[in-house]
Design a protein around this motif. Sequence first.
Motif, PDB file in Angstrom:
ATOM      1  N   GLY A   1     -10.986 -40.208   2.554  1.00 62.07           N
ATOM      2  CA  GLY A   1     -11.770 -39.923   1.360  1.00 62.07           C
ATOM      3  C   GLY A   1     -11.210 -40.671   0.169  1.00 62.07           C
ATOM      4  N   PRO A   2     -11.980 -40.802  -0.927  1.00 59.63           N
ATOM      5  CA  PRO A   2     -11.511 -41.494  -2.128  1.00 59.63           C
ATOM      6  C   PRO A   2     -10.248 -40.859  -2.703  1.00 59.63           C
ATOM      7  CG  PRO A   2     -13.879 -41.095  -2.221  1.00 59.63           C
ATOM      8  CD  PRO A   2     -13.367 -40.336  -1.046  1.00 59.63           C
ATOM      9  N   VAL A   3      -9.411 -41.697  -3.308  1.00 62.85           N
ATOM     10  CA  VAL A   3      -8.101 -41.248  -3.791  1.00 62.85           C
ATOM     11  C   VAL A   3      -8.214 -40.024  -4.691  1.00 62.85           C
ATOM     12  CG1 VAL A   3      -6.067 -41.873  -5.145  1.00 62.85           C
ATOM     13  CG2 VAL A   3      -7.098 -43.550  -3.602  1.00 62.85           C
ATOM     14  N   ASN A   4      -9.029 -40.111  -5.728  1.00 62.34           N
ATOM     15  CA  ASN A   4      -9.113 -39.015  -6.694  1.00 62.34           C
ATOM     16  C   ASN A   4      -9.598 -37.723  -6.053  1.00 62.34           C
ATOM     17  OD1 ASN A   4      -8.119 -40.216  -8.986  1.00 62.34           O
ATOM     18  ND2 ASN A   4     -10.104 -41.050  -9.609  1.00 62.34           N
ATOM     19  N   GLU A   5     -10.481 -37.835  -5.071  1.00 61.78           N
ATOM     20  CA  GLU A   5     -11.113 -36.647  -4.508  1.00 61.78           C
ATOM     21  C   GLU A   5     -10.290 -35.987  -3.412  1.00 61.78           C
ATOM     22  OE1 GLU A   5     -15.412 -37.011  -3.857  1.00 61.78           O
ATOM     23  OE2 GLU A   5     -15.275 -38.946  -4.873  1.00 61.78           O
ATOM     24  N   VAL A   6      -9.213 -36.647  -2.965  1.00 64.87           N
ATOM     25  CA  VAL A   6      -8.336 -36.010  -1.965  1.00 64.87           C
ATOM     26  C   VAL A   6      -7.017 -35.552  -2.580  1.00 64.87           C
ATOM     27  CG1 VAL A   6      -9.333 -37.282  -0.038  1.00 64.87           C
ATOM     28  CG2 VAL A   6      -7.319 -38.190  -1.187  1.00 64.87           C
ATOM     29  N   LEU A   7      -6.902 -35.630  -3.902  1.00 64.83           N
ATOM     30  CA  LEU A   7      -5.657 -35.181  -4.545  1.00 64.83           C
ATOM     31  C   LEU A   7      -5.333 -33.720  -4.237  1.00 64.83           C
ATOM     32  CD1 LEU A   7      -5.697 -36.923  -8.043  1.00 64.83           C
ATOM     33  CD2 LEU A   7      -4.425 -37.570  -5.984  1.00 64.83           C
ATOM     34  N   PRO A   8      -6.318 -32.796  -4.231  1.00 66.71           N
ATOM     35  CA  PRO A   8      -5.971 -31.417  -3.841  1.00 66.71           C
ATOM     36  C   PRO A   8      -5.382 -31.342  -2.439  1.00 66.71           C
ATOM     37  CG  PRO A   8      -8.125 -31.464  -4.902  1.00 66.71           C
ATOM     38  CD  PRO A   8      -7.721 -32.888  -4.673  1.00 66.71           C
ATOM     39  N   TYR A   9      -5.937 -32.126  -1.502  1.00 70.12           N
ATOM     40  CA  TYR A   9      -5.393 -32.163  -0.143  1.00 70.12           C
ATOM     41  C   TYR A   9      -3.967 -32.704  -0.154  1.00 70.12           C
ATOM     42  CZ  TYR A   9      -4.679 -33.725   4.660  1.00 70.12           C
ATOM     43  OH  TYR A   9      -4.143 -33.935   5.905  1.00 70.12           O
ATOM     44  N   LEU A  10      -3.733 -33.799  -0.885  1.00 69.34           N
ATOM     45  CA  LEU A  10      -2.397 -34.400  -0.928  1.00 69.34           C
ATOM     46  C   LEU A  10      -1.377 -33.442  -1.525  1.00 69.34           C
ATOM     47  CD1 LEU A  10      -3.179 -38.055  -2.058  1.00 69.34           C
ATOM     48  CD2 LEU A  10      -2.292 -37.321   0.150  1.00 69.34           C
ATOM     49  N   SER A  11      -1.785 -32.707  -2.546  1.00 66.55           N
ATOM     50  CA  SER A  11      -0.870 -31.759  -3.168  1.00 66.55           C
ATOM     51  C   SER A  11      -0.418 -30.699  -2.169  1.00 66.55           C
ATOM     52  CB  SER A  11      -1.544 -31.102  -4.372  1.00 66.55           C
ATOM     53  OG  SER A  11      -0.692 -30.163  -4.974  1.00 66.55           O
TER      54      SER A  11
END
Length: 629
Positions: A580-590
């Motif tokens: 998914g796009p970088v900005n939109e997967v930030l919650p997942y990455l966190s």
Amino acid sequence: FHAMASAARPLALRAASSLRSPRCLRSTAAAARQEQPGEAARPPPPPPPERGSARGGTGPRGTRRVQPPPPAVQFGDPREAFRSKSSAELVRALVVLRLCALEPLVARSRQLMNFSRKLLGQHLFEKLMKMTFYGQFVAGEDQEAIKPLIQRNRAFGVGSVLDYSVEEDLTPEEAERKEMDSCTSASEKETGARSPYLSPGATQREKQYLVHRGFGDRRDRVISARTYFYADETKCDQHMETFLRCIEASGGSSEDSFSAIKLTALGRPQFLLQFSEVLMKWRKFFHQMAAEQGKAGLAVMETRLEVKKLQETLANLGIATKAESQHWFTGEDLGVSGTVDLLDWNSLIDSRTKLSKLLLIPNTKTGQLEPLLSHFTEEEDLQMKRMLQRMDVLATRALELGVRLMVDAEQTYFQPAISRLTLEMQRKFNMEKAVVFNTFQCYLKEAYDNVTIDVELSRREGWHFGAKLVRGAYMEQEHARAAQIGYEDPLNPTYEETNEMYQRCLDYVLEEIKYSQKVKVMVASHNEDTVKFTIRRMAELGIHPSEKKVYFGQLLGMCDQITFPLGQAGYPVYKYVPYGPVNEVLPYLSRRALENRGFMKRAKRERELLWSEFKRRLITGSLFCNPSH
């Protein structure tokens, strides 16, 4: 949408009867008594002592083909474990996984990401993320970008479970507000009650299956699972289209791939809450009557009610006269044995025209079947049907493209309904092969019962059983919710007991696989001991990895020292591949960083192997060599 509705009608009708009408008992009972050609009767492994008769073999007269010795797997060889990685990827893994072990950094990961984006600007921020956390845990931004990684993993014997990991970035207050609204029915809103009573004289709703404001943000204390919050039906259609694109990407990227979905993305969670409560109340009613017949404490599939006594109980409670209940028990098997087990009992819930009519529960005080809620609106009834339609569309597309559909598990107050609806999809789509896989959470006290019930049903009805075994992603949240709200904790109290449950469920399924051509399982675990246990039991039971009945699964960016040795030794193994796009997967990455914080404190071995391989390449002058296989 008209095409979606017409395609989904069979599943909607099937789920409308949900636990199915009594006529199915005749066919399931007959199926249980007929041995298919080439199948052998299986000696029952304990527990339970009796597990049925019809079994699938792999050769004539029930004998098994002679297989070559299973390949050896070396988990401690860093060269083999990281053969697929470039030296730059080794350095990235060392840095990222080490940062994930730093408590202050991880606790403020979201704030640090937002600050970095403001400081660096969007372009530089995305480059930084792709060089670090995003590059470690996410495959790419879209279907085209992920293909090189998927193809390279496939070259090393590792498949993919694609998972579009975009989440709506909500504040806790916004998430809580959406959850409270979407899990509360119109009748509850009219009365203004969060713990409403049923119709006059009825029992109170179960605390576990009511929405509670303190746990409205389902992301809280959940570290590894995507979370969806209901907005409206249009948003659910968008989620379905996203899952369809993911299924199509899976079908186009590799053979024998999986795609993951979540049912809370496909409809209003109010239905899942209420349907779960109905299913659990009916199961409790079955066990209550079993206790009255002196059969308390037996294993779930050993518990059988005597039909005559059951009819008397139903008549005494005023739920049904003997004449009214007589047609419930006309199946061939019931006529011969005069008993009803839990699978038979599940099929006795009456089918209705409207799905909302399913939400009836037995009230032992009034002797009536009463609605869980006082009334349903037409829109609520349509919302239930649309969820089933979306599920049908996804499973149909997966079948067309040869993709296996993995239905993820969720919170315990949703899970009974999720499992039941997944079971309905399996009944429809798993007749020729395992297309739909259900997920079983082994931290549940009832995990073993859940597995054995579904395996027995698949055996009786002749469809292919597909399962993913996990420990569970909601442990901290579930413990806290049960303690604060005041209901019995549905989870095993300790991690050790969860491990024991995992091995017990896994051993049961492996025993089933030994004798059946219609059972497949994914062992989704980062625990090296669990993987070694599975390999050992496969060897003892004569299950060769080339049969592709037992799969292994780990998350992208974690435990490569387990995944790649398995793949190179010929075991079917998969990476759970988010994209998914970088900005939109930030919650997942966190949350991935949060998960690794705890994991990396226990994963010293992985860091040592990474460092050992990097030093070997440095000393031998092979730092700039390309990955080879």
